[in-house]
Structures are given as structure tokens and as C-alpha cells.
Design a protein around this motif. Structure first.
Motif, PDB file in Angstrom:
ATOM      1  N   UNK A  32      13.194 -81.243  85.573  1.00  0.00           N
ATOM      2  CA  UNK A  32      12.016 -81.071  85.687  1.00  0.00           C
ATOM      3  C   UNK A  32      11.687 -79.421  85.827  1.00  0.00           C
ATOM      4  N   UNK A  33      10.772 -78.886  85.403  1.00  0.00           N
ATOM      5  CA  UNK A  33      10.475 -77.505  85.636  1.00  0.00           C
ATOM      6  C   UNK A  33       8.928 -77.124  85.863  1.00  0.00           C
ATOM      7  N   UNK A  34       8.623 -75.908  86.261  1.00  0.00           N
ATOM      8  CA  UNK A  34       7.322 -75.502  86.586  1.00  0.00           C
ATOM      9  C   UNK A  34       6.550 -74.942  85.561  1.00  0.00           C
ATOM     10  N   UNK A  35       5.507 -75.530  85.285  1.00  0.00           N
ATOM     11  CA  UNK A  35       4.346 -75.077  84.399  1.00  0.00           C
ATOM     12  C   UNK A  35       3.448 -74.049  84.938  1.00  0.00           C
ATOM     13  N   UNK A  36       2.934 -73.177  84.354  1.00  0.00           N
ATOM     14  CA  UNK A  36       1.979 -72.376  84.948  1.00  0.00           C
ATOM     15  C   UNK A  36       0.599 -72.420  84.087  1.00  0.00           C
ATOM     16  N   UNK A  37      -0.372 -72.569  84.727  1.00  0.00           N
ATOM     17  CA  UNK A  37      -1.891 -72.593  83.969  1.00  0.00           C
ATOM     18  C   UNK A  37      -2.318 -71.255  83.790  1.00  0.00           C
ATOM     19  N   UNK A  38      -3.488 -71.086  83.165  1.00  0.00           N
ATOM     20  CA  UNK A  38      -4.002 -69.802  82.991  1.00  0.00           C
ATOM     21  C   UNK A  38      -4.565 -69.141  84.283  1.00  0.00           C
ATOM     22  N   UNK A  39      -5.024 -69.903  85.045  1.00  0.00           N
ATOM     23  CA  UNK A  39      -5.749 -69.391  86.394  1.00  0.00           C
ATOM     24  C   UNK A  39      -4.707 -69.329  87.384  1.00  0.00           C
ATOM     25  N   UNK A  40      -3.442 -69.592  87.078  1.00  0.00           N
ATOM     26  CA  UNK A  40      -2.505 -69.520  88.389  1.00  0.00           C
ATOM     27  C   UNK A  40      -1.977 -70.789  88.849  1.00  0.00           C
ATOM     28  N   UNK A  41      -2.609 -71.811  88.020  1.00  0.00           N
ATOM     29  CA  UNK A  41      -2.053 -73.205  88.841  1.00  0.00           C
ATOM     30  C   UNK A  41      -0.843 -73.278  88.414  1.00  0.00           C
ATOM     31  N   UNK A  42       0.182 -74.206  89.294  1.00  0.00           N
ATOM     32  CA  UNK A  42       1.299 -74.490  88.906  1.00  0.00           C
ATOM     33  C   UNK A  42       1.549 -75.885  89.088  1.00  0.00           C
ATOM     34  N   UNK A  43       2.387 -76.635  88.168  1.00  0.00           N
ATOM     35  CA  UNK A  43       2.589 -77.937  88.445  1.00  0.00           C
ATOM     36  C   UNK A  43       3.966 -78.331  87.755  1.00  0.00           C
ATOM     37  N   UNK A  44       4.576 -79.612  88.027  1.00  0.00           N
ATOM     38  CA  UNK A  44       5.865 -79.697  87.632  1.00  0.00           C
ATOM     39  C   UNK A  44       5.711 -80.645  86.332  1.00  0.00           C
ATOM     40  N   UNK A  45       6.554 -80.358  85.411  1.00  0.00           N
ATOM     41  CA  UNK A  45       6.656 -81.268  84.316  1.00  0.00           C
ATOM     42  C   UNK A  45       8.097 -81.680  83.929  1.00  0.00           C
TER      43      UNK A  45
END
Lengths: 299, 286, 330
Positions: free
Chosen positions: B245-258
Motif C-alpha cells: 500500500x502507498x500514500x496518494x496525494x490529491x490536489x488539495x493536500x488530501x492523502x489516502x492510501x491505495x
């Protein structure tokens, strides 16, 4: 419900329907208990409000009770009781507040752990002494041979307030960050000055909260005053050298009366007392969360 | 995309011990979980997004990845443990033996009965050693041969010899490693189908860690393990399958795992197909 | 301004140092005196109550405690009747309040929807803030008649074969009314202490139990109750102490009476209510001393209960503190 039968097919769970029923039953009991607790509060407050509101008028607060055999049943106020409560609770606060704060300062800033444990246990014991026993004690200490007085009543209430004020002050004192004391001491500020002008101001909110709660508590206390300041006249008096009527004692006496008119005044007085206590408790709670939040974020 | 040609760094950084049997081909494995398009959210903010993977019976499946990548969130979805968090919500499906356990009509109690869990920190109950294991059995109605069941669970958890003379002693008197093995015994005593382990060795010393790894290895013929670990060597040692699993970052600073990559452990550690996996397993990231 | 007082001037330093020490010592002395006075107060209370009871102690000795008599005409006094009344009312009130209070605490910590938690907690604590004289007023004028007209006859006809449920009271003032009033008074106390205890149960433990596939109630019974056992015992003792010591509300609703009878619907008296109801009528010195003797018995009970509860609380707090620290290391 059909999903549950699906559950049984692949998910093994022994005796689950029965266990789930027990769980539901227990949850229901807890819900009902909470509902009952809230309902009791609602019923008591509603009873007092409904019966007291009718008799609640300015006369209650400004007029004194009519003397027995009086032909003018209009003067049916309890001004003497409200005045007496103000005087007695006020003096009690003046007695208990400084001592309570000093006790807390001593325990939190100076005392060795063993002394701290012993004295705070004593405070808990004092807090647990039944109010009626406090009344007997003050009766023996101040009333016997001298007669009842407002001062004696104040002293009795102060005995009840003292552990409450000390306890709540200690709780906020422990929240004051040690780094703040150290910062002050490192500047060369002496310890007493650090305590009084750096540490104590941080705790004002907490001390006020504790004091308001303690005042709310003793304003409704009847038992300690029965032997100490109950044989009062019906005239308005602010002089604590003599016995003063108070609101709780008045309610107590009126509730034992056979006259329904007295009951009505008792309800009205109870309503005033209840409003005072509820508002001061709510205010104190609000202040407490604010103070605690401020102190814990500053840490 | 640039791939490093020096594969020896990979072998140096992670020594893959091959004391496990070669894995049968995937078509012949029995699927126990089929996770499809799983999103998990806390308070409306996604913690993991669009995770799809299968978990196979009688294998050890490891979940690895940097901290904050949603490993624990994912594993707690598998036995509805996240139900205890009020702000939690999820979409997608987790089919367990074909049944979607995310369905609100499914009783989480039944789910957890079949899918046990061992936590990051040892959490023995404040009871005796024996009662720690026996309590679950009693509550679940498995009261026949209680003592035998307790002994078997403790033996399987490689704890029996150390505690058999003091079964009545408080579980809190055990060392951290012993406590964690007691928690494993407690979990397997009720004979679950799957045992989830959420970083079970992160609070333990190397010896206790080795004991727990050995234990998983010897028990996997009876159970299916899913283990979350931040320790790549551990995943390489115990797991048949590994999910990264790794961390993805959205454009507005959100982070989530995928989920980046899921494959046989050997493949993940020696020939990963994704650059991010490779960076992670070679120690260039996280 | 303090910085100027202790300016780094070597000639002034000893002088400043003494002043600093003087301030510290004074504050410590004043605060220490206050603490000593607070401690002294407890002993003074005990001493004064013993002294006040002295004439009765001298005359009747320990036999007073169990003698069932209160006769101002013949000057024969004893605490037996009131001791029985105190035990009957406070124990039954505790028996009713305890499960309800624990239920409320479980509701507030485990079951209540998030939005309900804070307001319901505040309401339960508000119940504790209502003065006993107001509860008593409500008890005598509202609750008493309802119990007399509806509850007591129903209980009597259904369970009349048990001596506790004898013939209903005539005025609404009865031991039964006192029990209900006491239950209402100790309910919020036990509930809020239990709530704090349940909040202190580590999440780890609760999850560990639920992960085995147990229901919430099984988790509560198997993990939360054993964990909070000591604290709940202390909460119950404190609640009992409150019930034993309550004078005003009980005086208002119990009706007054002497003797030992099991009928809950009869009138009676407790130690505290006997003292409170005699506040104006006491004539002879020996009668006053006997009343103080009742107070002494009350004081001894409350001391025993409070100290034991506090000892338990401290022990539990220490254990949980240690547990938390250990958790923090992991």
C-alpha cells in the motif's frame, strides 16, 4: 431479515440469536435507565415550575411573610429568607474561599507527597461528613450558650464549601504547566511571587467555577442551618449577629405546614432556588470546559 | 520510467528466506476474501481508496507500506472492527466465502466470530492466564473439554510450556512477548477461520517476534493469516502473498492510501512491477 | 518589577536573598496554616460531636446504640429504631439505584449516539445538583400521594404476603416514599462515578473482547465490569454514605415513627431524619445529648464509608495510572 438467514449459511456463530437477544435486552435496559434518569429530572423540574410559577411574583422577593393572625393575607413574601440566604452564603463564601485556595496552594505547590495524600484524604472525609452532623457540630461549637446567629450558619456552610473549593482549585493548579513555573523561576522571580502572580492567575477560571458550584451547593443546604440559624423572626433583617431565615429552611418549614397557601409559597421559593442553582451549574460547566481547554492547549 | 538495473541491491536489502513450500498456482487456491473497490472513510475523509484484492485460504498474506497508508484501516475492514468508530463509513464490497460482509444486515458479531484479530499492543484481559483463553470459549458456548481447548490453544501459540505451572496467575504478570502469544492463543482458541494481525510484533523484542513468526508458519495449515507489518524483512520471512500500500496525494493536500501492487512475496521483493514498490522495498522511500 | 529587585548587584544579593526566602516562607506558612486548619477542622468536628454526646454516652453507654426507645417523658433514649430505619431505607435505595445507575453509565459511555452523550450527561449531573429540600418538597406533595394512591395498593395486593408490603400508608409519608426519594438522590452520584470508570476502560481491552466475536453485553460483563469492579464498589459505598447521611428530604417524607417493623408503607425515622425533625422540640439536656449521640453514630458510619471508598478509589487510580503509563511505553 433475509440477510440474517444468509449469515447463518456461511458465518458460523454458536447460539447467536439467543446471545443477540440478551444483548438487545441489556441495551434496552440501559436506554430505559437513562430515560428514567432524565424523566425524573424533567418531572421534578416541571412540578416545581408548574406549581411555583403561579406564586412567583415580586412580592415573594420583596415582602416579608405575614405574621400569624394577620388580617392582611397579601404580605405573603419571603424577603427575609432571600436576604438571609444572601447574607449567610455570602459570608460563608468569604470564609471558605481564601482558606480553600490556600489549602490547595499548599497541597499542590509545597506539601510533600505523603502530607498531600493525608490532607487530601482529610478533605474527602470532610466532604463526606453528613450535613446534619456539621449542623450539630456548629451548634455545639458556636450556638450552645451564645444562641443562633447568621455567622454560625455561615460557618456551617463554609465547612461544606471548604473541601469543594480546595478540590476544584487543586484540579486546575495541576493543569498549570510546570514549564510556566520554571520560566518564571528562571527569571529569578521568587517562588511565592511565581505562585501568586504567575500560577494563580492561570487558575482564576477554575477557581471561579469551583466557587460557583460550591455556592450553588450550599445555597440549597438545609440540614446544617436547622440548629444554627432557623429560629428567626419574620421581619427583614441583614444582621448576621442574629438568626436569619434562609430559603431552604423556609421551604422545609413551609413543606411541613398543613396550609396549602404555604405550599404554594414553598413551590415558588423552590423555583427561585432551582433557577439559581441550574443557571449557576450550567454557567460553571461552561466556564470549566473553557478553562480546561485553554490550559490543556497551552501545555 | 526508469528501472534500476542493479537488482543485487534488492537482494542485499531484503533476504528472502525460503523455508516455505512453493506456492501452488493461484487458480488452485481457494479465495477466502474477495475485496472489490473498497473505499474506507473516517469522518468523510478517505483513508483508503479503491482497494481490490483476493485473500487465499491457508496462506499468510502480508500488507506492507509506509505509515499512514491505511494498512490498519484495511485490515480492520475485514472483520468489521471499524464499526466501533462512529465516524467511519465504507463503500465497495468485501465478499467472504462469497457473502458480502459489508452488508449492514450482516451481524458484525458473527463476522468477528469467524475472523479473529490480534492487535498491535498486547491486550490481555485483567484475568488469569487460563481465563484469558477460556473466557471467549465460555461466552461462545464452546464449553466442552474446556481445559483441553485451553491447553491446545496455548500449545499452538507456543506458550504452554512457559505457563502450564501458573495458569491461575494474572496475565499481566507475563512479559510483553508472552502476553502477545497469549492474545494469539485467545484468538485461535475459538477456532476462527481467519486470523488478522495488526502489526503484532511492533512492540516486541526480536526473540518474541521470531516466536510469533514461527507460530504463524506452523499454524497456517489450519488458519488463514493476514498480517499488517511495517517491517519488510518480516513480510519477506512469513508471507506467501504480499500487498504493498502507498500514500496518494490529491490536489488539495488530501492523502489516502491505495493498493499499489499485490503479488507473491518473492515477486514483490525481487521483481516488483511498480516503481513505487521497488523504491519502497529497496529502502529508497519510507 | 521583580527583575529590579534581584538585579545582579553583588552588594545587594544577600539582602535580596533573605527577602526572597522570607516571601516564600510566609506564603508556605500561611498556606500550611490553612491546610492544618482544614485538617484540624475534621478532628474538631469529631471532638465536638463526642463531647456533645458525652452525657448520653455516660448515662446509656453502648447499649444506646441498639435500644429501641425514644421517650422524652420517661427520658429513655436509644438509637435502635433509627438504625434499623437507616439500614432499611439506604440499603433498599442502593439496591434500586445501583443497577439503574450502572445502566445509565453504560448508556452514556457505550450506547448513546454521539449527539446525546454530552447533554444527557449534563442532565444526569443536574439531577445531582437539585437541593434535597426541593426533592423532599416534591416527595411529600407530589410523589407521596401518587405512591399512596397507586403504587402502594398495587404492591400490597400483588405481593402482600411478603411482610415488606403491608397495608398502604394513609398520608403518603412512609419509609417507601423515603426509599424512592433516596434512590433519586443517589442515582446520579453512582451514575457519574461509574461513567468515569467505564470511560477509563482501555479501548484495547474492549476491542480485544469484541474481536473474539462477543456481543457488546458480553464484552461489558466479561471485560468492563471486572476492570471497573473496585471503582464501582467505591461508587456504591459513596452512594450508600449519601443515603445514610441524608436528613432533610427523608425527614420530609418518612413521617416519623418509632419501632422496628418491616412494613415499608409505615412511617419511620432514620438517624439523620430523627435529628433533623427534633431541631425545635428538644427540651432536656439529656435529650439533646441523645440526639448528638445519634449524630455521632452517623459520623462514625460516614467516616468508615468515606475512608474505605477513598482508599479503594486511590488504589484503583494508582493501578490504572500504572496501566496507562505502561501503555504509553508500548
Amino acid at each position: 431479515m433475509s440477510t440474517h438467514s444468509l449469515t447463518k449459511a456461511s458465518l458460523r456463530a454458536e447460539g447467536l440469536p439467543r446471545r443477540r437477544a440478551v444483548n438487545r435486552a441489556m441495551e434496552l435496559v440501559a436506554w430505559l435507565a437513562a430515560a428514567l434518569g432524565v424523566a425524573i429530572l424533567g418531572v421534578v423540574v416541571w412540578s416545581v415550575a408548574r406549581r411555583g410559577a403561579g406564586a412567583l411574583n415580586l412580592d415573594l422577593l420583596t415582602k416579608t411573610p405575614s405574621v400569624a393572625f394577620s388580617l392582611t393575607p397579601v404580605k405573603q413574601g419571603l424577603a427575609n429568607a432571600f436576604a438571609g440566604s444572601l447574607v449567610i452564603v455570602g459570608i460563608a463564601t468569604l470564609m471558605a474561599l481564601p482558606v480553600g485556595i490556600l489549602v490547595a496552594i499548599y497541597l499542590n505547590e509545597f506539601a510533600r507527597p505523603s502530607v498531600r495524600t493525608a490532607v487530601s484524604l482529610t478533605l474527602d472525609v470532610l466532604n463526606g461528613v453528613p450535613a446534619i452532623v456539621i449542623g450539630i457540630f456548629v451548634y455545639g461549637l458556636l450556638v450552645l450558650g451564645h444562641g443562633q446567629s447568621g455567622f454560625a450558619g455561615s460557618f456551617a456552610l463554609a465547612c461544606i464549601m471548604l473541601p469543594l473549593v480546595a478540590r476544584s482549585t487543586m484540579e486546575v493548579l495541576t493543569l498549570v504547566p510546570m514549564s510556566l513555573r520554571e520560566a518564571s523561576l528562571a527569571l529569578g522571580v521568587p517562588r511565592w511571587r511565581t505562585t501568586l502572580s504567575i500560577v494563580l492567575p492561570q487558575t482564576i477560571g477554575g477557581i471561579v467555577t469551583g466557587t460557583v458550584l460550591a455556592v450553588a451547593r450550599v445555597a440549597g443546604e438545609t440540614a446544617p442551618l436547622l440548629f444554627v440559624s432557623s429560629l428567626a423572626g419574620t421581619s427583614l433583617s441583614w444582621d448576621p449577629h442574629h438568626a436569619l431565615q434562609t430559603v431552604p429552611v423556609a421551604i422545609f418549614e413551609l413543606s411541613e405546614s398543613a396550609d396549602p397557601a404555604d405550599h404554594t409559597r414553598a413551590w415558588a421559593a423552590a423555583l427561585v432556588l432551582l433557577i439559581f442553582i441550574l443557571f449557576s451549574s450550567l454557567g460553571a460547566r461552561w466556564l470549566a470546559t473553557r478553562t480546561t481547554r485553554r490550559l490543556s492547549t497551552s501545555r | 520510467m526508469q528501472r534500476p538495473n542493479d537488482t543485487s541491491t534488492i537482494e542485499r536489502s531484503v533476504k528472502v528466506e525460503t523455508h516455505r513450500q512453493p506456492m501452488p498456482p493461484r487458480e488452485r487456491l481457494e479465495r477466502i476474501f474477495a475485496v472489490e473497490h473498497l473505499d474506507a472513510l473516517y469522518g468523510g475523509k478517505p483513508a483508503i481508496k479503491d482497494v481490490s484484492m483476493d485473500v487465499y485460504k491457508n496462506l499468510v498474506t502480508a500488507i506492507i507500506g509506509p505509515s499512514g497508508c491505511g494498512k490498519s484501516t484495511f485490515i480492520r475492514c475485514l472483520n468489521r472492527m471499524n464499526d466501533l468508530i462512529p465516524s467511519f463509513s465504507q463503500t465497495g464490497s468485501i465478499r467472504y466465502h462469497g457473502q458480502d460482509i459489508t452488508d449492514p444486515g450482516v451481524d458484525p458479531v458473527a463476522v468477528r466470530r469467524n475472523i479473529g484479530m490480534v492487535f498491535q499492543r498486547p491486550n490481555p484481559f485483567p484475568k488469569s492466564i487460563q481465563d484469558n483463553v477460556a473466557w471467549g470459549l465460555k461466552v461462545l458456548g464452546l464449553k466442552d473439554n474446556l481445559d483441553e481447548r485451553v491447553e491446545r490453544a496455548l500449545t499452538q501459540a507456543a506458550l504452554w510450556d512457559e505457563v502450564k505451572d501458573r495458569l491461575k496467575a494474572s496475565a499481566l504478570s507475563l512479559s510483553g512477548g508472552q502476553q502477545q502469544r497469549l492474545c494469539i492463543a485467545r484468538a485461535i482458541a475459538v477456532e476462527p477461520d481467519v486470523v488478522l494481525m495488526d502489526e503484532p510484533a511492533s512492540a516486541l523484542d526480536p526473540i518474541a517476534t521470531a516466536a510469533i513468526e514461527q507460530l504463524m508458519h506452523s499454524l497456517k495449515s489450519e488458519y488463514t493469516f493476514v498480517i499488517v507489518t511495517h517491517n519488510m524483512q518480516q513480510a519477506a520471512r512469513v508471507a506467501d502473498m504480499t500487498a504493498f500500500f502507498s500514500i496518494s496525494r490529491g490536489e488539495e493536500g488530501q492523502r489516502w492510501g491505495e493498493l499499489v501492487e499485490y503479488d507473491a512475496t518473492e515477486k514483490i521483493f525481487t521483481a516488483p512491477s511498480d516503481k513505487r514498490t521497488e523504491d519502497y522495498v529497496t529502502g529508497r522511500f519510507g | 518589577m521583580s527583575s529590579t529587585e534581584i538585579a545582579p548587584d553583588s552588594t545587594r544579593r544577600p539582602f535580596t536573598g533573605r527577602r526572597v526566602r522570607f516571601g516564600d516562607v510566609s506564603l508556605q506558612a500561611v498556606a500550611g496554616t490553612a491546610a492544618a486548619a482544614a485538617t484540624f477542622l475534621v478532628f474538631l468536628i469529631a471532638y465536638k460531636v463526642v463531647r456533645g454526646a458525652q452525657p448520653a454516652i455516660g448515662k446509656y453507654g453502648l447499649a444506646f446504640v441498639t435500644r429501641v426507645a425514644w421517650d422524652p417523658v420517661k427520658n429513655v433514649y436509644g438509637a435502635g429504631s433509627f438504625l434499623f430505619g437507616t439500614a432499611l431505607t439506604s440499603l433498599l435505595a442502593l439496591a434500586i439505584a445501583a443497577p439503574l445507575a450502572i445502566g445509565i453509565a453504560l448508556f452514556l459511555t457505550e450506547l448513546a449516539p454521539r449527539r446525546l452523550r454530552a447533554p444527557v450527561t449534563a442532565l444526569i449531573e443536574t439531577l445531582a445538583a437539585i437541593p434535597s429540600v426541593v426533592i423532599g418538597l416534591w416527595g411529600i406533595l407530589v410523589l407521596g400521594p401518587i405512591l399512596r394512591d397507586h403504587v402502594e395498593p398495587a404492591l400490597h395486593s400483588a405481593l402482600g404476603f411478603i411482610p415488606l408490603f403491608g397495608s398502604p400508608s394513609s398520608t403518603g409519608s412512609s419509609i417507601f416514599t423515603a426509599i424512592v426519594v433516596l434512590t433519586i438522590m443517589i442515582l446520579p452520584i453512582v451514575a457519574s462515578i461509574s461513567r468515569e470508570l467505564f470511560l477509563g476502560v482501555p479501548r484495547d481491552l474492549k476491542e480485544g473482547a469484541l474481536a473474539l466475536g462477543t456481543t457488546r453485553w458480553e464484552m461489558v460483563r466479561g471485560v468492563m465490569f471486572p476492570y471497573a469492579r473496585g471503582g464501582i464498589a467505591a461508587a456504591l459505598i459513596l452512594g450508600l454514605g449519601r443515603a445514610v447521611g441524608e436528613a432533610i428530604a427523608v425527614t420530609q417524607v418518612i413521617g416519623g415513627g418509632l419501632g422496628i417493623q418491616l412494613n415499608l408503607f409505615a412511617t419511620g425515622d432514620t438517624l439523620a431524619s430523627k435529628i433533623a425533625s427534633s431541631y425545635q422540640g428538644a427540651q432536656s439536656n439529656i435529650q439533646i445529648a441523645s440526639l448528638v449521640y445519634l449524630g455521632l453514630i452517623l459520623l462514625v458510619f460516614s467516616l468508615i464509608m468515606n475512608v474505605s471508598a477513598q482508599v479503594i478509589v486511590r488504589r484503583v487510580a494508582r493501578r490504572q495510572g500504572v496501566g496507562l503509563n505502561r501503555g504509553g511505553l508500548g
